[in-house]
Design a protein around this motif. Structure first.
Motif, PDB file in Angstrom:
ATOM      1  N   PRO A  27     -18.732 -12.249 -38.450  1.00  0.00           N
ATOM      2  CA  PRO A  27     -18.461 -11.136 -39.365  1.00  0.00           C
ATOM      3  C   PRO A  27     -17.886 -11.637 -40.688  1.00  0.00           C
ATOM      4  O   PRO A  27     -17.062 -12.539 -40.714  1.00  0.00           O
ATOM      5  CB  PRO A  27     -17.418 -10.297 -38.610  1.00  0.00           C
ATOM      6  CG  PRO A  27     -17.489 -10.755 -37.188  1.00  0.00           C
ATOM      7  CD  PRO A  27     -17.887 -12.200 -37.250  1.00  0.00           C
ATOM      8  N   ARG A  28     -18.360 -11.024 -41.769  1.00  0.00           N
ATOM      9  CA  ARG A  28     -17.746 -11.240 -43.077  1.00  0.00           C
ATOM     10  C   ARG A  28     -17.180  -9.890 -43.521  1.00  0.00           C
ATOM     11  O   ARG A  28     -17.926  -8.932 -43.704  1.00  0.00           O
ATOM     12  CB  ARG A  28     -18.767 -11.754 -44.093  1.00  0.00           C
ATOM     13  CG  ARG A  28     -18.136 -12.005 -45.462  1.00  0.00           C
ATOM     14  CD  ARG A  28     -19.094 -12.692 -46.419  1.00  0.00           C
ATOM     15  NE  ARG A  28     -20.261 -11.886 -46.721  1.00  0.00           N
ATOM     16  CZ  ARG A  28     -21.112 -12.156 -47.723  1.00  0.00           C
ATOM     17  NH1 ARG A  28     -20.928 -13.242 -48.462  1.00  0.00           N
ATOM     18  NH2 ARG A  28     -22.159 -11.389 -47.944  1.00  0.00           N
ATOM     19  N   VAL A  29     -15.881  -9.836 -43.660  1.00  0.00           N
ATOM     20  CA  VAL A  29     -15.202  -8.568 -43.921  1.00  0.00           C
ATOM     21  C   VAL A  29     -14.747  -8.524 -45.376  1.00  0.00           C
ATOM     22  O   VAL A  29     -14.031  -9.423 -45.836  1.00  0.00           O
ATOM     23  CB  VAL A  29     -13.992  -8.385 -42.975  1.00  0.00           C
ATOM     24  CG1 VAL A  29     -13.360  -7.018 -43.186  1.00  0.00           C
ATOM     25  CG2 VAL A  29     -14.426  -8.562 -41.528  1.00  0.00           C
ATOM     26  N   LEU A  30     -15.158  -7.489 -46.075  1.00  0.00           N
ATOM     27  CA  LEU A  30     -14.814  -7.343 -47.482  1.00  0.00           C
ATOM     28  C   LEU A  30     -14.102  -6.010 -47.696  1.00  0.00           C
ATOM     29  O   LEU A  30     -14.524  -4.970 -47.189  1.00  0.00           O
ATOM     30  CB  LEU A  30     -16.085  -7.388 -48.340  1.00  0.00           C
ATOM     31  CG  LEU A  30     -16.954  -8.645 -48.197  1.00  0.00           C
ATOM     32  CD1 LEU A  30     -18.260  -8.486 -48.960  1.00  0.00           C
ATOM     33  CD2 LEU A  30     -16.218  -9.875 -48.674  1.00  0.00           C
ATOM     34  N   ARG A 168     -24.690 -13.608 -39.187  1.00  0.00           N
ATOM     35  CA  ARG A 168     -23.678 -13.024 -40.047  1.00  0.00           C
ATOM     36  C   ARG A 168     -23.890 -11.522 -40.150  1.00  0.00           C
ATOM     37  O   ARG A 168     -25.010 -11.052 -40.394  1.00  0.00           O
ATOM     38  CB  ARG A 168     -23.737 -13.634 -41.448  1.00  0.00           C
ATOM     39  CG  ARG A 168     -22.469 -13.362 -42.271  1.00  0.00           C
ATOM     40  CD  ARG A 168     -22.629 -13.826 -43.699  1.00  0.00           C
ATOM     41  NE  ARG A 168     -23.324 -12.818 -44.497  1.00  0.00           N
ATOM     42  CZ  ARG A 168     -23.955 -13.072 -45.633  1.00  0.00           C
ATOM     43  NH1 ARG A 168     -24.005 -14.297 -46.095  1.00  0.00           N
ATOM     44  NH2 ARG A 168     -24.561 -12.117 -46.299  1.00  0.00           N
ATOM     45  N   VAL A 169     -22.813 -10.794 -39.968  1.00  0.00           N
ATOM     46  CA  VAL A 169     -22.829  -9.345 -40.142  1.00  0.00           C
ATOM     47  C   VAL A 169     -21.736  -9.000 -41.158  1.00  0.00           C
ATOM     48  O   VAL A 169     -20.589  -9.415 -41.005  1.00  0.00           O
ATOM     49  CB  VAL A 169     -22.569  -8.605 -38.814  1.00  0.00           C
ATOM     50  CG1 VAL A 169     -22.535  -7.094 -39.048  1.00  0.00           C
ATOM     51  CG2 VAL A 169     -23.639  -8.956 -37.778  1.00  0.00           C
ATOM     52  N   ASP A 170     -22.119  -8.285 -42.202  1.00  0.00           N
ATOM     53  CA  ASP A 170     -21.164  -7.918 -43.246  1.00  0.00           C
ATOM     54  C   ASP A 170     -20.590  -6.528 -42.981  1.00  0.00           C
ATOM     55  O   ASP A 170     -21.329  -5.595 -42.644  1.00  0.00           O
ATOM     56  CB  ASP A 170     -21.838  -7.922 -44.617  1.00  0.00           C
ATOM     57  CG  ASP A 170     -22.225  -9.318 -45.060  1.00  0.00           C
ATOM     58  OD1 ASP A 170     -21.490 -10.270 -44.720  1.00  0.00           O
ATOM     59  OD2 ASP A 170     -23.254  -9.470 -45.738  1.00  0.00           O
ATOM     60  N   VAL A 171     -19.283  -6.397 -43.133  1.00  0.00           N
ATOM     61  CA  VAL A 171     -18.612  -5.098 -43.022  1.00  0.00           C
ATOM     62  C   VAL A 171     -17.825  -4.897 -44.313  1.00  0.00           C
ATOM     63  O   VAL A 171     -16.908  -5.667 -44.617  1.00  0.00           O
ATOM     64  CB  VAL A 171     -17.671  -5.036 -41.805  1.00  0.00           C
ATOM     65  CG1 VAL A 171     -17.044  -3.643 -41.695  1.00  0.00           C
ATOM     66  CG2 VAL A 171     -18.425  -5.376 -40.520  1.00  0.00           C
ATOM     67  N   VAL A 172     -18.200  -3.873 -45.066  1.00  0.00           N
ATOM     68  CA  VAL A 172     -17.605  -3.646 -46.383  1.00  0.00           C
ATOM     69  C   VAL A 172     -16.849  -2.318 -46.382  1.00  0.00           C
ATOM     70  O   VAL A 172     -17.445  -1.248 -46.161  1.00  0.00           O
ATOM     71  CB  VAL A 172     -18.678  -3.633 -47.490  1.00  0.00           C
ATOM     72  CG1 VAL A 172     -18.012  -3.536 -48.867  1.00  0.00           C
ATOM     73  CG2 VAL A 172     -19.558  -4.882 -47.409  1.00  0.00           C
ATOM     74  N   LEU A 212     -23.233  -6.261 -53.444  1.00  0.00           N
ATOM     75  CA  LEU A 212     -22.174  -7.249 -53.234  1.00  0.00           C
ATOM     76  C   LEU A 212     -22.587  -8.314 -52.225  1.00  0.00           C
ATOM     77  O   LEU A 212     -22.303  -9.499 -52.398  1.00  0.00           O
ATOM     78  CB  LEU A 212     -20.915  -6.528 -52.739  1.00  0.00           C
ATOM     79  CG  LEU A 212     -19.598  -7.307 -52.709  1.00  0.00           C
ATOM     80  CD1 LEU A 212     -19.190  -7.710 -54.110  1.00  0.00           C
ATOM     81  CD2 LEU A 212     -18.510  -6.451 -52.059  1.00  0.00           C
ATOM     82  N   THR A 213     -23.264  -7.881 -51.166  1.00  0.00           N
ATOM     83  CA  THR A 213     -23.639  -8.805 -50.081  1.00  0.00           C
ATOM     84  C   THR A 213     -25.057  -9.347 -50.226  1.00  0.00           C
ATOM     85  O   THR A 213     -25.483 -10.212 -49.461  1.00  0.00           O
ATOM     86  CB  THR A 213     -23.524  -8.105 -48.728  1.00  0.00           C
ATOM     87  OG1 THR A 213     -24.409  -6.976 -48.688  1.00  0.00           O
ATOM     88  CG2 THR A 213     -22.095  -7.637 -48.475  1.00  0.00           C
ATOM     89  N   ARG A 214     -25.803  -8.771 -51.187  1.00  0.00           N
ATOM     90  CA  ARG A 214     -27.206  -9.144 -51.413  1.00  0.00           C
ATOM     91  C   ARG A 214     -28.046  -8.897 -50.155  1.00  0.00           C
ATOM     92  O   ARG A 214     -28.900  -9.703 -49.792  1.00  0.00           O
ATOM     93  CB  ARG A 214     -27.318 -10.603 -51.849  1.00  0.00           C
ATOM     94  CG  ARG A 214     -26.621 -10.864 -53.183  1.00  0.00           C
ATOM     95  CD  ARG A 214     -26.814 -12.289 -53.653  1.00  0.00           C
ATOM     96  NE  ARG A 214     -26.158 -12.499 -54.938  1.00  0.00           N
ATOM     97  CZ  ARG A 214     -26.155 -13.664 -55.598  1.00  0.00           C
ATOM     98  NH1 ARG A 214     -26.794 -14.717 -55.073  1.00  0.00           N
ATOM     99  NH2 ARG A 214     -25.535 -13.769 -56.767  1.00  0.00           N
TER     100      ARG A 214
END
Length: 215
Positions: A27-30, A168-172, A212-214
């Protein structure tokens, strides 16, 4: 008397989520710092994959009580979900018990998680139900938009229904906002107007998250 969702259980669920989500994926947390540290909050989460809820539970800075369809509360899984403070809801009727429990979470200063689209779909907030507006206005809680991106990019090799391991999973997380117009009105017209405001905010957040995450 309506049973109160377990705050301690939700914290246990958060810890389990941390282990599973960071153990299985990346996870990539923004923007988690945008979540108010105290007081009632509603996470409005887009929903395109079954892991979206558990992912938010595992990466969010506060324990979350999600409204989850009652069909998931079967056997051991149902007991587990109840034990970690999750709330079952009948999506096909006015579920007064679920409404009371959800409002109870907000009254106690907790975090309520909602998939405002009502069911899993494209995850683009294109079709919102009025329930989110009702809880936000009635519970006096700010809404934090949450975009989960990458969970549906491609199926995993071992389990087709899940993202690949270590993907990778992005959580914004977005800026909190109030859904109401400040009048406190809960008429049908007021809730319809609040739903329109919410949809604009959530759609804008999702577009910004994608830039932001493209993704």
């Amino acid at each position: 008397m309506t049973e109160v969702a377990s705050a301690r259980g939700a914290e246990v669920g958060r810890r389990i989520g941390v282990g599973l989500m960071y153990g299985l994926w990346r996870p990539r947390v923004l923007g988690a710092w945008r979540v108010p540290a105290t007081g009632p909050v509603i996470y409005a989460v887009n929903h395109s994959h079954n892991i979206d809820g558990p992912m938010v539970m595992g990466v969010a800075p506060r324990p979350t009580h999600f409204l989850i369809k009652k069909e998931a509360f079967v056997g051991p899984l149902g007991r587990f979900l109840t034990g970690i403070g999750q709330l079952q809801v009948d999506r096909h009727s006015t579920d007064r018990t679920a409404i009371a429990r959800a409002l109870g979470v907000l009254t106690n200063g907790g975090v309520l998680g909602i998939f405002p689209e009502g069911t899993r779909g494209e995850g683009d907030f294109a079709s919102l139900r009025a329930g989110l507006a009702y809880f936000a206005v009635r519970g006096g809680a700010p809404i934090v938009p949450v975009a989960v991106l990458g969970s549906t990019d491609r199926p995993g090799r071992l389990i087709k229904g899940l993202p690949p391991l270590r993907a990778r999973v992005d959580v914004v997380f977005g800026d909190p906002f109030d859904a109401g117009d400040g009048s406190g009105r809960r008429t049908r017209k007021a809730l319809d107007e609040a739903t329109e405001r919410i949809q604009k905010q959530l759609t804008a957040h999702l577009e910004n998250a994608r830039r932001l995450t493209r993704r």
